[in-house]
Write an enzyme that holds these catalytic residues in place. Structure first.
Site, PDB file in Angstrom:
ATOM      1  N   LYS A   1     -46.176  70.612  66.984  1.00  0.00           N
ATOM      2  CA  LYS A   1     -47.109  70.412  68.113  1.00  0.00           C
ATOM      3  C   LYS A   1     -47.315  68.910  68.296  1.00  0.00           C
ATOM      4  O   LYS A   1     -47.609  68.206  67.335  1.00  0.00           O
ATOM      5  CB  LYS A   1     -48.430  71.107  67.791  1.00  0.00           C
ATOM      6  CG  LYS A   1     -49.580  70.733  68.694  1.00  0.00           C
ATOM      7  CD  LYS A   1     -50.861  70.330  67.954  1.00  0.00           C
ATOM      8  CE  LYS A   1     -50.698  69.279  66.936  1.00  0.00           C
ATOM      9  NZ  LYS A   1     -51.923  68.595  66.471  1.00  0.00           N
TER      10      LYS A   1
ATOM     11  N   ASP B   1     -56.429  73.814  65.209  1.00  0.00           N
ATOM     12  CA  ASP B   1     -55.172  73.648  65.951  1.00  0.00           C
ATOM     13  C   ASP B   1     -54.340  74.929  66.007  1.00  0.00           C
ATOM     14  O   ASP B   1     -53.303  74.954  66.667  1.00  0.00           O
ATOM     15  CB  ASP B   1     -54.317  72.552  65.298  1.00  0.00           C
ATOM     16  CG  ASP B   1     -54.825  71.153  65.624  1.00  0.00           C
ATOM     17  OD1 ASP B   1     -55.830  71.049  66.357  1.00  0.00           O
ATOM     18  OD2 ASP B   1     -54.218  70.182  65.154  1.00  0.00           O
TER      19      ASP B   1
HETATM   20  P1  ATP Z   1     -53.704  68.899  61.761  1.00  0.00           P
HETATM   21  O1  ATP Z   1     -53.446  70.298  62.225  1.00  0.00           O
HETATM   22  O2  ATP Z   1     -55.018  68.725  61.066  1.00  0.00           O
HETATM   23  O3  ATP Z   1     -53.400  67.839  62.769  1.00  0.00           O
HETATM   24  P2  ATP Z   1     -51.474  67.785  60.382  1.00  0.00           P
HETATM   25  O4  ATP Z   1     -50.450  68.075  61.390  1.00  0.00           O
HETATM   26  O5  ATP Z   1     -51.874  66.361  60.285  1.00  0.00           O
HETATM   27  O6  ATP Z   1     -52.704  68.706  60.573  1.00  0.00           O
HETATM   28  P3  ATP Z   1     -50.428  69.595  58.376  1.00  0.00           P
HETATM   29  O7  ATP Z   1     -48.990  69.379  58.052  1.00  0.00           O
HETATM   30  O8  ATP Z   1     -50.790  70.764  59.181  1.00  0.00           O
HETATM   31  O9  ATP Z   1     -51.007  68.242  58.962  1.00  0.00           O
HETATM   32  O10 ATP Z   1     -51.222  69.608  56.960  1.00  0.00           O
HETATM   33  C1  ATP Z   1     -52.628  69.584  56.890  1.00  0.00           C
HETATM   34  C2  ATP Z   1     -53.041  70.222  55.572  1.00  0.00           C
HETATM   35  O11 ATP Z   1     -52.798  71.619  55.665  1.00  0.00           O
HETATM   36  C3  ATP Z   1     -52.227  69.732  54.392  1.00  0.00           C
HETATM   37  O12 ATP Z   1     -52.964  68.813  53.650  1.00  0.00           O
HETATM   38  C4  ATP Z   1     -51.904  70.978  53.591  1.00  0.00           C
HETATM   39  O13 ATP Z   1     -52.533  70.950  52.334  1.00  0.00           O
HETATM   40  C5  ATP Z   1     -52.480  72.149  54.387  1.00  0.00           C
HETATM   41  N1  ATP Z   1     -51.511  73.272  54.586  1.00  0.00           N
HETATM   42  C6  ATP Z   1     -51.762  74.567  54.423  1.00  0.00           C
HETATM   43  N2  ATP Z   1     -50.683  75.310  54.734  1.00  0.00           N
HETATM   44  C7  ATP Z   1     -49.714  74.475  55.080  1.00  0.00           C
HETATM   45  C8  ATP Z   1     -48.371  74.668  55.503  1.00  0.00           C
HETATM   46  N3  ATP Z   1     -47.812  75.875  55.654  1.00  0.00           N
HETATM   47  N4  ATP Z   1     -47.654  73.562  55.797  1.00  0.00           N
HETATM   48  C9  ATP Z   1     -48.220  72.328  55.705  1.00  0.00           C
HETATM   49  N5  ATP Z   1     -49.483  72.100  55.297  1.00  0.00           N
HETATM   50  C10 ATP Z   1     -50.238  73.164  54.995  1.00  0.00           C
END
Ligand code: ATP
Length: 300
Positions: free
Chosen positions: A16, A141
């Site tokens: 996304k 999100d």
């Molecule tokens: P956001 O949705 O807050 O913008 P992001 O894109 O910055 O998130 P993600 O990769 O979604 O980051 O990771 C956020 C947190 O979600 C991580 O610290 C991780 O511990 C947790 N998490 C739980 N499940 C997953 C998954 N399947 N893949 C990645 N991270 C996960």
């Protein structure tokens, strides 16, 4: 459960990208109010679901940083379906974790679509309610990732309005390989009530019009993310230095940034140039737009 046989469902979980992200306020409970335009990339994770009791597995180049079964959003979503207790989940992780491109949310949304697809082939379960409201509690999100369509998202992530006319644009995604915690970035935000996007998003017909319109909008999390992780400014400079780059901006809470290009070849050339310059960064050429069709579960 009357289902028998080696039934498998494969679901694509596209990254996304927040093309804009305006922080418009904060609720008394701490939740931030947003006004954001999201699009989806053709790069993402893949989730396999099958009937069985195998333990949750994670493979792929970004598997190392993914939480185990207990902390993983994929298994948490599967638990929202108590009528389907025997589902094995296997995640192939290609998106960097904590990167501002919603990897965890995309995986959670994929698990939701996959569980619904499994349920749809079980005749006695078809009247069951969809636990859609529970998704927002797992992550703001996640609802926007369920359809994987270009959408304007407002409120705390609960108001999702698709923009079916939005044209796909060619882009390069670059992450400097530094994880950023979303709560840390929000805590570093100075002003918590900025201007929303204009009431109406005009109909945009090509990349040039998209870029002209995006240039008048912002990502309010870019400044706080930069204060925590200065390498984001290197990423933006390298993208902007590419000859055909029309616009570069950070996605979500960072640190991934996207550069928009006028065509597929220009985006691919730029991705190659950035990779050559910074082999330590995560770099992907992609189109950004609607991935609704590709995100549909494939039942085998
Ligand atoms: P956001 O949705 O807050 O913008 P992001 O894109 O910055 O998130 P993600 O990769 O979604 O980051 O990771 C956020 C947190 O979600 C991580 O610290 C991780 O511990 C947790 N998490 C739980 N499940 C997953 C998954 N399947 N893949 C990645 N991270 C996960």
């Amino acid at each position: 459960m009357t289902l028998r046989g080696p039934l498998q469902v494969r679901v694509f979980a596209p990254a996304k990208i927040n093309l804009t992200l305006h922080v418009t306020g904060q609720k008394p409970n701490g939740y931030h109010l947003l006004d954001t335009l999201v699009a989806f990339a053709d790069v993402g994770d893949t989730l396999d679901l099958s009937v069985g009791n195998a333990p949750f597995t994670v493979s792929g180049p970004e598997a190392a940083n993914v939480p185990d079964a207990k902390g993983n959003l994929v298994t948490q979503v599967a638990h929202l379906f108590p009528d389907l207790p025997h589902v094995s989940l296997s995640l192939h992780k290609t998106l960097p974790v904590a990167a501002g491109i919603g990897g965890g949310s995309a995986d959670a949304a994929a698990a939701f679509r996959g569980m619904l697809a499994l349920r749809s082939v079980m005749p006695e379960q078809q009247g069951e309610e969809q636990p859609y409201d529970e998704l927002l509690k797992l992550g703001a999100d996640i609802p926007m990732c369920v359809a994987s369509s270009v959408a304007r998202v407002q409120g705390i992530g609960d108001v999702v309005r698709a923009l079916p006319q939005f044209p796909a644009v060619h882009a390069v995604l670059v992450n400097p390989r530094v994880p950023l915690s979303t709560p840390d970035v929000f805590n570093a935000l100075k002003c918590r009530a900025n201007e929303a996007m204009p009431e109406e998003i005009p109909t945009l017909s090509d990349a040039g019009e998209v870029v002209d319109w995006l240039a008048g909008q912002r990502n309010d999390l870019e400044a706080p993310a930069l204060s925590l992780q200065p390498s984001i400014s290197d990423v933006l400079s390298v993208l902007r230095a590419q000859p055909a780059c029309l616009l570069a901006r950070m996605s979500g809470s960072g640190a991934t940034c996207f550069g928009v290009f006028g065509g597929e070849n220009a985006a691919r050339d730029a991705a190659r140039a950035v990779m050559a310059q910074r082999p330590d960064w995560w770099v992907q050429a992609t189109s950004l737009g609607d991935q609704a069709r590709r995100a549909m579960p494939q039942v085998r």
